[in-house]
Write an enzyme that holds these catalytic residues in place. Structure first.
Site, PDB file in Angstrom:
ATOM      1  N   HIS A  64      21.558  -9.925  40.968  1.00 14.35           N
ATOM      2  CA  HIS A  64      21.969  -9.344  42.253  1.00 14.35           C
ATOM      3  C   HIS A  64      20.798  -9.479  43.205  1.00 14.35           C
ATOM      4  O   HIS A  64      19.663  -9.228  42.826  1.00 14.35           O
ATOM      5  CB  HIS A  64      22.355  -7.869  42.072  1.00 14.35           C
TER       6      HIS A  64
ATOM      7  N   GLU B 123      32.463  -8.799  51.477  1.00 12.25           N
ATOM      8  CA  GLU B 123      31.255  -9.108  50.699  1.00 12.25           C
ATOM      9  C   GLU B 123      31.023 -10.610  50.725  1.00 12.25           C
ATOM     10  O   GLU B 123      31.908 -11.385  51.109  1.00 12.25           O
ATOM     11  CB  GLU B 123      31.373  -8.569  49.268  1.00 12.25           C
TER      12      GLU B 123
ATOM     13  N   HIS C  90      22.147  -8.670  36.797  1.00 13.29           N
ATOM     14  CA  HIS C  90      23.295  -7.859  37.208  1.00 13.29           C
ATOM     15  C   HIS C  90      24.541  -8.103  36.367  1.00 13.29           C
ATOM     16  O   HIS C  90      25.196  -7.166  35.945  1.00 13.29           O
ATOM     17  CB  HIS C  90      23.583  -8.185  38.678  1.00 13.29           C
TER      18      HIS C  90
ATOM     19  N   ARG D  23      25.854 -15.192  46.043  1.00 12.62           N
ATOM     20  CA  ARG D  23      24.775 -14.404  45.459  1.00 12.62           C
ATOM     21  C   ARG D  23      23.596 -15.204  44.938  1.00 12.62           C
ATOM     22  O   ARG D  23      22.449 -14.821  45.109  1.00 12.62           O
ATOM     23  CB  ARG D  23      25.335 -13.657  44.269  1.00 12.62           C
TER      24      ARG D  23
HETATM   25  C1  SIN Z   1      27.712  -4.759  44.988  1.00 14.93           C
HETATM   26  O1  SIN Z   1      28.195  -3.700  45.396  1.00 14.93           O
HETATM   27  O2  SIN Z   1      26.968  -5.467  45.661  1.00 14.93           O
HETATM   28  C2  SIN Z   1      28.050  -5.198  43.608  1.00 14.93           C
HETATM   29  C3  SIN Z   1      29.400  -5.745  43.605  1.00 14.93           C
HETATM   30  C4  SIN Z   1      29.568  -6.667  42.441  1.00 14.93           C
HETATM   31  O3  SIN Z   1      28.645  -6.894  41.681  1.00 14.93           O
HETATM   32  O4  SIN Z   1      30.668  -7.223  42.289  1.00 14.93           O
END
Ligand code: SIN
Length: 504
Positions: free
Chosen positions: A226, A111, A331, A270
């Protein structure tokens, strides 16, 4: 009035894990406003990050967390998160969480802003639902009293110490419980904003109750948006892990625009991606941008992301062939009830864990998939430090502290959607003094409902209270840092590299 050693409020990963562990040594009750399984945790897709693989190291995880946190992380809290994380993951495995694996090896995803693929997942993109299921099963088997559909109205405070909770059930029944320790695991408040990935229960009740009780509340200006919520139908999270697998954001001209904003492109932190999307949307009359996952096959997408795939199919969208419209949405809250690394707050008898807490572990911007980990690491620690009767427990905090005085001007009581629209328009991704002052004045003018007889009215009161604190904190922070972006104070100001706390 029933008495316990520990009252835990909230049933996401932090609350369930804390209650299960606390029940090994004491009399525990868990209170939750909906059914046990309902929480922000349940909707977590991407997964849970920890340095559990041979090519990884807690020091690397720590570095990534500190970098994302934009200078505001408490380094000791981050060290604890990253070094204790792998052991707590093993506990989750022992408690029956079925993380995805292949040939006896755990699978892992990548990620944004992680230097290693280290994100464990379950059921593809149903990680939170799998964790909730396993922990609810473990809780039911443990010696814990459970009150579902029971709402936290306020904390009971006696001689400057928290000694219990006052509660309200769906039936209208109001009652109190007493305990030596109260642990708030009540989560965030995505419902402050028009667009949010959070479920309806996320109204910040624990943080608001702690504020009313006199606890320090810190870092509320840092609300993480998010980058990719689905922009058709109801707001629905499209996991960052989709970009981790290679999907690319495109604007209305089809341009993969993220390369213009950051060298890490679609896998930049993010806040960078969310603001870039908001900026692109401004240039295309508010139209959402799109997420292009068409380089992946339909078969791969349905196996790796079954939850998203099913949702898109229900909307007749085949994302292996067409781009998906996406928009940022509120988020995760980096701030909350100020705690030390044992979950202790500024009030004796009161503890906080998970999203309701501000341990300083996320700084100004949380690294993806660190929040589920925070719930188990600090949930495990809070249990090791719960007070015995009469034992003092207030740590000292060195934050800047401001007192907030709320004057209710008595204007017509709005409903939740008025608060959410105002927060989205004026206290959202891109902020400035004028918009923030307008929001603060309006939030001050709105009074809480004059009668507080049902949950809806209590939630509305909490959203007004929390909105005021967020707006005040965002006004006070005259710089841009992490998730907090001021168009009128754009650079980050090193002299403001500290937590700001508020108290009543
Ligand atoms: C996501 O799956 O993008 C959310 C993961 C997160 O907020 O840590």
């Amino acid at each position: 009035v029933k008495s316990y050693d520990v009252i835990v409020v909230g049933s996401g990963i932090a609350g369930l894990f804390t209650a299960i562990k606390a029940a090994e040594t004491g009399r525990v009750v868990l209170v939750t406003k909906s059914q046990l399984e309902e929480s922000n945790t349940r909707y977590a897709q991407g997964g849970i990050a920890a340095a559990t693989f041979v090519d990884d190291d807690p020091a690397l995880h720590m570095q990534d967390t500190l970098t994302a946190g934009a200078g505001l992380c408490d380094e000791e809290a981050v060290r604890i998160l990253c070094t204790e994380g792998p052991d707590r993951i093993n506990e989750l495995l022992r408690l029956g969480v079925d993380f995805d694996s292949q040939d006896g090896e755990l699978k892992r995803g990548l990620e944004a802003a992680h230097s290693r693929a280290r994100v464990l997942h379950a059921g593809g993109d149903a990680t939170g639902a799998h964790i909730e299921r396993a922990l609810v099963r473990a809780l039911r088997a443990a010696n814990v009293d459970v009150y579902e559909h029971t709402y936290l109205v306020d904390l009971v405070v006696q001689n400057h110490a928290v000694t219990g909770v006052s509660l309200l059930q769906d039936t209208g029944l109001a009652f109190s419980l007493h305990a030596f320790s109260v642990v708030l695991a009540t989560g965030g408040a995505g419902q402050l904003y028009r667009h949010t990935t959070n479920p309806a229960v996320a109204t910040g009740d624990g943080v608001a109750a702690a504020f009313r009780a006199g606890a320090l509340i810190a870092d509320l200006e840092f609300y993480q948006f998010h980058p990719t919520a689905l922009a058709v139908g109801d707001t629905f999270l499209v996991s960052e892990a989709v970009r981790g697998e290679g999907a690319v954001l495109r604007n209305a001209s089809g341009e993969a625009f993220m390369t213009r904003y950051d060298q890490r492109a679609d896998l930049a932190p993010r806040d960078v991606v969310a603001r870039a999307i908001a900026t692109e949307m401004l240039h295309q009359d508010g139209e959402p941008v799109t997420l292009d996952a068409t380089t992946m096959s339909g078969e791969f997408l349905s196996q790796r992301f079954p939850t998203i795939n099913n949702h898109l199919r229900s909307l007749d969208i085949d994302w292996s062939r067409s781009w998906v419209p996406v928009t940022p949405a509120a988020h995760y809250w980096m701030g909350g009830v100020r705690t030390d690394t044992w979950g202790r707050t500024s009030l004796a008898g009161l503890f906080a864990v998970g999203e309701a807490a501000c341990t300083g572990v996320h700084g100004a911007n949380r690294l993806a998939s660190n929040s589920l980990l925070e719930g188990i690491v600090f949930g495990g620690r809070v249990v090791r430090h719960l007070v015995a009767p009469g034992e003092a427990n207030e740590p000292t905090f060195v934050d800047d502290v401001q007192q907030l005085h709320f004057a209710n001007a008595g204007q017509a009581v709005p409903d939740k959607s008025d608060v959410r629209d105002l927060m989205w328009a004026n206290v959202g991704l891109i902020r400035d003094k004028g918009d923030l002052e307008t929001a603060y004045k309006q939030l001050q003018a709105w009074s809480a409902p004059s009668t507080l007889i049902n949950q809806e009215q209590h939630e509305l009161r909490n959203l007004i209270t929390l909105g005021r604190i967020v707006a005040a904190a965002a006004l006070a922070r005259e710089e841009s840092r992490g998730a907090h972006f001021r168009s009128d104070f754009n650079p980050c100001d090193p002299s403001q590299q500290r937590h700001r706390a508020f108290t009543r």
